[in-house]
Design a protein around this motif. Sequence first.
Motif, PDB file in Angstrom:
ATOM      1  N   ILE A   1       0.818  -1.274   0.283  1.00  0.00           N
ATOM      2  CA  ILE A   1      -0.082   0.456  -0.164  1.00  0.00           C
ATOM      3  C   ILE A   1       0.849   1.602  -0.104  1.00  0.00           C
ATOM      4  CG2 ILE A   1      -1.215   1.081   0.827  1.00  0.00           C
ATOM      5  CD1 ILE A   1      -2.616  -1.240   2.406  1.00  0.00           C
ATOM      6  N   ARG A   2       1.699   0.995   0.529  1.00  0.00           N
ATOM      7  CA  ARG A   2       2.451   2.249   0.985  1.00  0.00           C
ATOM      8  C   ARG A   2       3.504   2.452  -0.581  1.00  0.00           C
ATOM      9  NH1 ARG A   2       7.243   2.444   3.607  1.00  0.00           N
ATOM     10  NH2 ARG A   2       6.847   0.271   4.889  1.00  0.00           N
ATOM     11  N   LYS A   3       3.986   1.674  -0.570  1.00  0.00           N
ATOM     12  CA  LYS A   3       4.755   1.870  -2.709  1.00  0.00           C
ATOM     13  C   LYS A   3       3.731   2.602  -3.354  1.00  0.00           C
ATOM     14  CE  LYS A   3       8.690  -1.112  -1.832  1.00  0.00           C
ATOM     15  NZ  LYS A   3       9.305  -2.743  -2.124  1.00  0.00           N
ATOM     16  N   ALA A   4       2.964   1.477  -3.164  1.00  0.00           N
ATOM     17  CA  ALA A   4       1.875   2.080  -4.628  1.00  0.00           C
ATOM     18  C   ALA A   4       1.387   4.061  -4.223  1.00  0.00           C
ATOM     19  CB  ALA A   4       0.615   1.298  -4.369  1.00  0.00           C
TER      20      ALA A   4
ATOM     21  N   MET B   1       3.849   9.601  -6.907  1.00  0.00           N
ATOM     22  CA  MET B   1       3.574  11.060  -5.905  1.00  0.00           C
ATOM     23  C   MET B   1       4.710  12.141  -5.819  1.00  0.00           C
ATOM     24  SD  MET B   1       0.006  11.387  -4.946  1.00  0.00           S
ATOM     25  CE  MET B   1      -1.314  10.418  -5.906  1.00  0.00           C
ATOM     26  N   GLN B   2       5.279  11.851  -7.507  1.00  0.00           N
ATOM     27  CA  GLN B   2       6.547  12.386  -7.319  1.00  0.00           C
ATOM     28  C   GLN B   2       6.716  13.720  -5.803  1.00  0.00           C
ATOM     29  OE1 GLN B   2       9.457  10.561  -7.432  1.00  0.00           O
ATOM     30  NE2 GLN B   2       8.021   9.179  -8.107  1.00  0.00           N
ATOM     31  N   GLY B   3       7.856  13.683  -5.461  1.00  0.00           N
ATOM     32  CA  GLY B   3       8.429  14.725  -4.287  1.00  0.00           C
ATOM     33  C   GLY B   3       7.449  14.759  -3.268  1.00  0.00           C
ATOM     34  N   GLU B   4       6.225  13.827  -3.616  1.00  0.00           N
ATOM     35  CA  GLU B   4       5.492  14.031  -1.898  1.00  0.00           C
ATOM     36  C   GLU B   4       6.220  13.312  -0.626  1.00  0.00           C
ATOM     37  OE1 GLU B   4       1.774  15.083  -1.745  1.00  0.00           O
ATOM     38  OE2 GLU B   4       2.331  16.242  -2.991  1.00  0.00           O
TER      39      GLU B   4
ATOM     40  N   ASP C   1     -10.479  -8.014  -2.799  1.00  0.00           N
ATOM     41  CA  ASP C   1      -9.041  -8.009  -2.706  1.00  0.00           C
ATOM     42  C   ASP C   1      -8.844  -6.412  -1.985  1.00  0.00           C
ATOM     43  OD1 ASP C   1      -6.648  -8.169  -1.878  1.00  0.00           O
ATOM     44  OD2 ASP C   1      -5.489  -8.560  -4.349  1.00  0.00           O
ATOM     45  N   TYR C   2      -8.770  -6.378  -0.574  1.00  0.00           N
ATOM     46  CA  TYR C   2      -8.778  -5.454  -0.239  1.00  0.00           C
ATOM     47  C   TYR C   2      -8.127  -4.067  -0.092  1.00  0.00           C
ATOM     48  CZ  TYR C   2      -6.403  -6.573   4.019  1.00  0.00           C
ATOM     49  OH  TYR C   2      -5.991  -7.623   5.132  1.00  0.00           O
ATOM     50  N   VAL C   3      -6.723  -5.030  -0.726  1.00  0.00           N
ATOM     51  CA  VAL C   3      -5.815  -4.102  -1.191  1.00  0.00           C
ATOM     52  C   VAL C   3      -5.384  -2.873  -2.032  1.00  0.00           C
ATOM     53  CG1 VAL C   3      -3.075  -3.752  -1.053  1.00  0.00           C
ATOM     54  CG2 VAL C   3      -3.464  -5.786  -0.117  1.00  0.00           C
ATOM     55  N   PRO C   4      -5.628  -3.430  -3.504  1.00  0.00           N
ATOM     56  CA  PRO C   4      -6.372  -2.439  -4.155  1.00  0.00           C
ATOM     57  C   PRO C   4      -7.038  -1.546  -4.516  1.00  0.00           C
ATOM     58  CG  PRO C   4      -6.500  -5.183  -5.615  1.00  0.00           C
ATOM     59  CD  PRO C   4      -6.653  -4.707  -3.698  1.00  0.00           C
ATOM     60  N   LYS C   5      -8.345  -1.706  -3.273  1.00  0.00           N
ATOM     61  CA  LYS C   5      -9.234  -0.620  -3.516  1.00  0.00           C
ATOM     62  C   LYS C   5      -8.198   0.304  -2.012  1.00  0.00           C
ATOM     63  CE  LYS C   5     -13.248  -3.145  -5.032  1.00  0.00           C
ATOM     64  NZ  LYS C   5     -14.973  -3.546  -4.123  1.00  0.00           N
ATOM     65  N   LEU C   6      -7.547  -0.193  -0.987  1.00  0.00           N
ATOM     66  CA  LEU C   6      -7.607   0.373  -0.192  1.00  0.00           C
ATOM     67  C   LEU C   6      -6.297   1.552  -0.547  1.00  0.00           C
ATOM     68  CD1 LEU C   6      -6.792  -1.349   2.974  1.00  0.00           C
ATOM     69  CD2 LEU C   6      -8.330   0.110   2.863  1.00  0.00           C
TER      70      LEU C   6
ATOM     71  N   LYS D   1      -5.965   3.052  -4.194  1.00  0.00           N
ATOM     72  CA  LYS D   1      -6.811   3.502  -4.621  1.00  0.00           C
ATOM     73  C   LYS D   1      -7.752   4.639  -3.661  1.00  0.00           C
ATOM     74  CE  LYS D   1     -10.801   3.877  -7.612  1.00  0.00           C
ATOM     75  NZ  LYS D   1     -11.623   2.755  -8.906  1.00  0.00           N
ATOM     76  N   LEU D   2      -8.004   4.642  -2.904  1.00  0.00           N
ATOM     77  CA  LEU D   2      -8.717   5.764  -2.079  1.00  0.00           C
ATOM     78  C   LEU D   2      -8.085   6.353  -1.088  1.00  0.00           C
ATOM     79  CD1 LEU D   2     -11.271   6.223   0.006  1.00  0.00           C
ATOM     80  CD2 LEU D   2     -10.090   4.575   2.153  1.00  0.00           C
ATOM     81  N   PHE D   3      -6.346   6.096  -1.263  1.00  0.00           N
ATOM     82  CA  PHE D   3      -5.369   6.685  -0.376  1.00  0.00           C
ATOM     83  C   PHE D   3      -4.824   7.463  -1.144  1.00  0.00           C
ATOM     84  CE2 PHE D   3      -6.238   3.946   3.135  1.00  0.00           C
ATOM     85  CZ  PHE D   3      -6.374   4.955   4.443  1.00  0.00           C
TER      86      PHE D   3
END
Length: 291
Positions: free
Chosen positions: A16-19, A24-27, A274-279, A281-283
Amino acid sequence: MLKDIISKLRKYEVLIRKAVNTSMQGESHSVFKGSGLEFDDVRQYNYGDDIRTINWNISAKGQGTYINTYKEEKEQNVFFVLDVSASQRVGAKGLQKLDIGKEICGVLTISALNEQSSVGLLCFSDKRERYVRPDKGNRQAAQILKVIFDLNPSSDQTNLQKAITMAMNIIKRKSVMILVSDFIDENYEAALKGVAKQHDLICIHLGDPREQDLPQLGIVQIYDKESGKSVWVNTSSKEYRQHFEKQFVQKREELENLCKRYGADYLYLSTHDDYVPKLIKLFKLRKTRRK
């Protein structure tokens, strides 16, 4: 057993953190930060600046027009409100709504604590089942995960309005508040509006396919875990099945619209998802909005 769960959650958290940060370059490398701003300084107004940031007290002194500048809060408070009532115990073994809710809280707890955020937890039914005071560090992660996965609720009932009010009374500082529930309850709308005004609210709505698509089993007895009552229904009736599905979809749409109206984020997750891709997308969407 808990060691295996933690290993799984850590793997998901890294994904999740990597994706979320790859695009988000620069964030800053953060999933949660960016929702809170604190006052930094004042400077002279430049063409194109948001007039809502004008500091009228300083500008009134006649030395020019000045605006307030803000910076992202260094510390983010993240607070989980997890529904552990009986209606959450629907689904296949190991994949019940409650299992998914626990995993989501676990994954996001690890992520928040890795970002040096302060993290707290409230588990509820129709009363406070467990409360973990917000704190930081590995010890806090271990405590929250142990509470989540070892908890045996003392009540089967749900009271969302009461739970939201409890959370608001506990957490005074503006926080990212993540409410994880199947939202099978009534009369919680006013409380939801209140918490959305006070905090950065994320509603994660859990469901199971059989709540929408009733299996055709003929006339069967359905047991409501929360009320302890049973009713006989004809699951082969086309009219009943259509009514059943329509009611579920309508409630889901009403909650999503409610969240949009009050400025809260909304995510529906099925136990089969699979909740990981959905999380992710949300973040990602949350970070894009705050750029």
